[in-house]
Enzyme design. Structure first.
Site, PDB file in Angstrom:
ATOM      1  N   GLN A  74       0.838  -1.190   0.000  1.00  0.00           N
ATOM      2  CA  GLN A  74       0.000   0.000   0.000  1.00  0.00           C
ATOM      3  C   GLN A  74       0.875   1.242   0.000  1.00  0.00           C
ATOM      4  OE1 GLN A  74      -3.400  -0.220   0.072  1.00  0.00           O
ATOM      5  NE2 GLN A  74      -3.737   1.964   0.121  1.00  0.00           N
ATOM      6  N   PHE A  75       1.309   1.674  -1.182  1.00  0.00           N
ATOM      7  CA  PHE A  75       2.197   2.833  -1.257  1.00  0.00           C
ATOM      8  C   PHE A  75       1.544   4.100  -0.723  1.00  0.00           C
ATOM      9  CE2 PHE A  75      -0.047   3.675  -5.172  1.00  0.00           C
ATOM     10  CZ  PHE A  75       0.026   5.059  -5.323  1.00  0.00           C
ATOM     11  N   THR A  76       0.219   4.163  -0.739  1.00  0.00           N
ATOM     12  CA  THR A  76      -0.455   5.386  -0.309  1.00  0.00           C
ATOM     13  C   THR A  76      -0.309   5.641   1.191  1.00  0.00           C
ATOM     14  OG1 THR A  76      -2.591   4.296  -0.015  1.00  0.00           O
ATOM     15  CG2 THR A  76      -2.121   5.235  -2.199  1.00  0.00           C
TER      16      THR A  76
END
Length: 141
Positions: A74-76
């Site tokens: 989950q890069f966010t």
């Protein structure tokens, strides 16, 4: 590394109509974000923490009750929305850096004896879960 950990009564990840990861019953759904200075050692530290953190019913850990984990990149989690109306992703590590480190978290969890399911790195995923509590905690290493 940063992880959003949710105590769940089941969770799944679907990509293009196909279920690519699923856990049933009590366990953890873990969203993992990677930043630029993260290392394999930090991935191993996060895995140990996820396996041993006492957030399940009765203050038990996954290792205590052999509960499964669903780990999803989950890069966010490293998004920054403090300025303007559009978040920036400057603190998120690029895919070639992040993917092997998320994989290392999974590898280390499995070495510890965990049953781990995963999402698909970089894919447009649909995550479904039943949050038990609700209970959500942020872990950073």
């Amino acid at each position: 590394m940063r992880a959003v950990v949710q105590r769940v009564d089941g969770a799944s990840v679907v990509v293009a109509g196909e279920t690519v990861g699923e856990i049933t019953g009590e366990g953890l759904c873990v969203l993992v974000g990677v930043t630029h200075d993260d290392t394999p050692e930090k991935a191993a530290q996060l895995a140990r923490k996820l396996w041993s953190v006492r957030v399940l019913d009765g203050e038990k850990s996954c290792s205590d009750v052999n509960a499964p984990l669903l780990v999803i990149s989950q890069f966010t989690l490293y998004g920054d929305a403090r300025k303007g109306r559009r978040p920036t992703w400057n603190a998120a590590a690029p895919g070639p850096v992040a993917e092997p480190l998320v994989d290392e978290v999974v590898t280390q969890l499995r070495r510890l004896g965990a049953h781990v399911e995963t999402g698909r790195f970089g894919a447009d995923m649909r995550v479904s879960l039943t949050n038990h509590g609700p209970f959500t905690v942020l872990i950073e290493v």
